[in-house]
Scaffold this motif. Structure first.
Motif, PDB file in Angstrom:
ATOM      1  N   HIS A 151       0.854  -1.188   0.000  1.00  0.00           N
ATOM      2  CA  HIS A 151       0.000   0.000   0.000  1.00  0.00           C
ATOM      3  C   HIS A 151       0.893   1.242   0.000  1.00  0.00           C
ATOM      4  O   HIS A 151       1.159   1.860   1.034  1.00  0.00           O
ATOM      5  CB  HIS A 151      -0.916   0.013   1.227  1.00  0.00           C
ATOM      6  CG  HIS A 151      -1.994  -1.016   1.192  1.00  0.00           C
ATOM      7  ND1 HIS A 151      -3.327  -0.730   1.399  1.00  0.00           N
ATOM      8  CD2 HIS A 151      -1.946  -2.361   0.985  1.00  0.00           C
ATOM      9  CE1 HIS A 151      -4.050  -1.843   1.315  1.00  0.00           C
ATOM     10  NE2 HIS A 151      -3.210  -2.846   1.066  1.00  0.00           N
ATOM     11  N   ASP A 182      -6.808  -4.714   3.888  1.00  0.00           N
ATOM     12  CA  ASP A 182      -7.172  -3.613   4.763  1.00  0.00           C
ATOM     13  C   ASP A 182      -7.808  -4.173   6.034  1.00  0.00           C
ATOM     14  O   ASP A 182      -8.109  -5.363   6.127  1.00  0.00           O
ATOM     15  CB  ASP A 182      -8.163  -2.692   4.048  1.00  0.00           C
ATOM     16  CG  ASP A 182      -7.533  -1.970   2.874  1.00  0.00           C
ATOM     17  OD1 ASP A 182      -6.994  -0.878   3.087  1.00  0.00           O
ATOM     18  OD2 ASP A 182      -7.573  -2.509   1.742  1.00  0.00           O
ATOM     19  N   ASN A 238     -12.194   2.838   2.914  1.00  0.00           N
ATOM     20  CA  ASN A 238     -12.385   1.782   1.936  1.00  0.00           C
ATOM     21  C   ASN A 238     -11.610   0.523   2.314  1.00  0.00           C
ATOM     22  O   ASN A 238     -10.693   0.562   3.139  1.00  0.00           O
ATOM     23  CB  ASN A 238     -11.916   2.244   0.549  1.00  0.00           C
ATOM     24  CG  ASN A 238     -12.646   3.478   0.075  1.00  0.00           C
ATOM     25  OD1 ASN A 238     -13.831   3.651   0.349  1.00  0.00           O
ATOM     26  ND2 ASN A 238     -11.941   4.339  -0.644  1.00  0.00           N
ATOM     27  N   ASN A 241      -7.826  -1.437  -1.192  1.00  0.00           N
ATOM     28  CA  ASN A 241      -7.028  -0.288  -1.615  1.00  0.00           C
ATOM     29  C   ASN A 241      -5.862  -0.673  -2.518  1.00  0.00           C
ATOM     30  O   ASN A 241      -5.258   0.186  -3.149  1.00  0.00           O
ATOM     31  CB  ASN A 241      -6.513   0.473  -0.391  1.00  0.00           C
ATOM     32  CG  ASN A 241      -7.555   1.431   0.160  1.00  0.00           C
ATOM     33  OD1 ASN A 241      -8.037   2.314  -0.538  1.00  0.00           O
ATOM     34  ND2 ASN A 241      -7.925   1.248   1.427  1.00  0.00           N
ATOM     35  N   ASN A 244      -2.486   1.385  -3.859  1.00  0.00           N
ATOM     36  CA  ASN A 244      -2.630   2.800  -3.522  1.00  0.00           C
ATOM     37  C   ASN A 244      -2.116   3.049  -2.104  1.00  0.00           C
ATOM     38  O   ASN A 244      -2.193   2.166  -1.243  1.00  0.00           O
ATOM     39  CB  ASN A 244      -4.099   3.222  -3.618  1.00  0.00           C
ATOM     40  CG  ASN A 244      -4.626   3.160  -5.039  1.00  0.00           C
ATOM     41  OD1 ASN A 244      -3.999   3.666  -5.960  1.00  0.00           O
ATOM     42  ND2 ASN A 244      -5.775   2.517  -5.219  1.00  0.00           N
ATOM     43  N   TYR A 246      -3.114   3.981   0.623  1.00  0.00           N
ATOM     44  CA  TYR A 246      -4.221   4.178   1.555  1.00  0.00           C
ATOM     45  C   TYR A 246      -4.442   2.900   2.358  1.00  0.00           C
ATOM     46  O   TYR A 246      -4.109   1.803   1.918  1.00  0.00           O
ATOM     47  CB  TYR A 246      -5.511   4.533   0.810  1.00  0.00           C
ATOM     48  CG  TYR A 246      -5.370   5.679  -0.160  1.00  0.00           C
ATOM     49  CD1 TYR A 246      -4.832   6.899   0.237  1.00  0.00           C
ATOM     50  CD2 TYR A 246      -5.770   5.535  -1.486  1.00  0.00           C
ATOM     51  CE1 TYR A 246      -4.689   7.947  -0.658  1.00  0.00           C
ATOM     52  CE2 TYR A 246      -5.637   6.578  -2.390  1.00  0.00           C
ATOM     53  CZ  TYR A 246      -5.098   7.781  -1.974  1.00  0.00           C
ATOM     54  OH  TYR A 246      -4.950   8.807  -2.866  1.00  0.00           O
TER      55      TYR A 246
END
Length: 295
Positions: A151, A182, A238, A241, A244, A246
């Motif tokens: 990430h 996540d 979210n 991910n 990205n 995030y």
């Protein structure tokens, strides 16, 4: 609206402080020096270790952390929102950086079992395992990037890839199940995961470390803002991910921060990182109410 947020922050700060004081009345203070080894079997000492760490969160540690308000955190005190985040970023960015190979020995100190100095406590499973069993095979423990290194694609290079505020010892197979998912609530039980759950796009750690995970993720979001050659890491609401920079879900992480306040094990770990390795602190362990003040 700003006034309301500030009053809410003060109520949360009082709540965290009160919880620490009440705990102190029921439990002895935990010193910075780990206990000597016991004869408890390595794999069964985990429940005792976790219970001990939780029960011994003390007002002494809280008082010590507040001492940093006039020194380490002096430029952040009284701020909220983006001003607080910016100030904390400046403060914690001053750190000693480790190589990835040096992380092995660092974790043996930061995550040492308080009841058995020959062992470390594994983050997701809660198991106490011999320090010597570090590696990549079944039955070993390895170096888990709680903020998944994919990430933001920072890998294991010196910087976010070696920051021990979010690197923790975990069982090799449980680490593989977590992968780069996540964080969120729900899923099926993870084998040997200590109560952790997972589904196709998220991972839920056991209750005793939910707050630890949240505070590690939010530390990374403040420490790595994109100004030092690395991606700007940010929490969002979210899952999935991917690559990205995030990590989600923010709403769940905030809830976990309140559900599972810092305990003595987490506080001691923060102190060892500060004193002996990186010489910076995770501000959300010292001031968990700052999570709400920023997000």
């Amino acid at each position: 609206m700003l006034a309301i947020r500030m009053r809410t922050g003060r109520r949360k700060a009082v709540a965290f402080a009160t919880a620490a004081v009440l705990t102190a009345l029921a439990a002895p203070a935990l010193t910075a020096t780990p206990a000597t080894a016991t004869t408890a079997p390595p794999e069964t000492a985990a429940v005792t270790a976790t219970a001990t760490a939780t029960a011994t969160a003390t007002a002494t540690a809280t008082a010590a952390n507040s001492d940093y308000d006039s020194t380490y955190y002096k430029n952040a005190i009284g701020k909220t929102g983006t001003a607080l985040k910016s100030s904390l970023h400046t403060i914690i960015s001053s750190q000693t950086k480790l190589s990835y190979s040096a992380v092995w020995d660092a974790l043996k100190a930061t995550d040492q079992d308080p009841n058995n100095s020959n062992n470390v406590i594994l983050l997701y499973s809660g198991v106490s395992r011999a320090k010597s069993l570090n590696g990549g095979n079944t039955g070993n423990w390895n170096r888990e990037h709680v903020w998944a290194k994919s990430h933001g694609n920072f890998g294991t290079s010196t910087g976010p890839g070696t920051d021990i505020h979010h690197l923790r010892p975990t069982d090799v197979q449980v680490n593989s199940v977590r992968g780069n998912k996540d964080f969120d609530n729900g899923g099926s039980a993870v084998a040997n995961g200590g109560g952790s759950l997972t589904d196709s796009d998220s991972f839920e750690p056991r209750n005793a470390v939910k707050g630890d995970v949240a505070r590690m993720i939010l530390y990374m979001a403040v420490r790595y803002e994109g100004g030092d050659g690395w991606a700007d890491l940010e929490p969002n609401n979210n899952v999935n991910n991917g690559s990205n920079p995030y990590m989600g879900r923010l709403s769940v992480l905030k809830a976990w921060n309140e559900q599972d306040p810092p305990d003595a094990f987490e506080q001691r770990r923060n102190q060892v990182v500060y004193d002996s390795y990186q010489h910076n602190r995770n501000p959300f362990i010292d001031h968990p109410e700052w999570v709400e003040a920023i997000w």
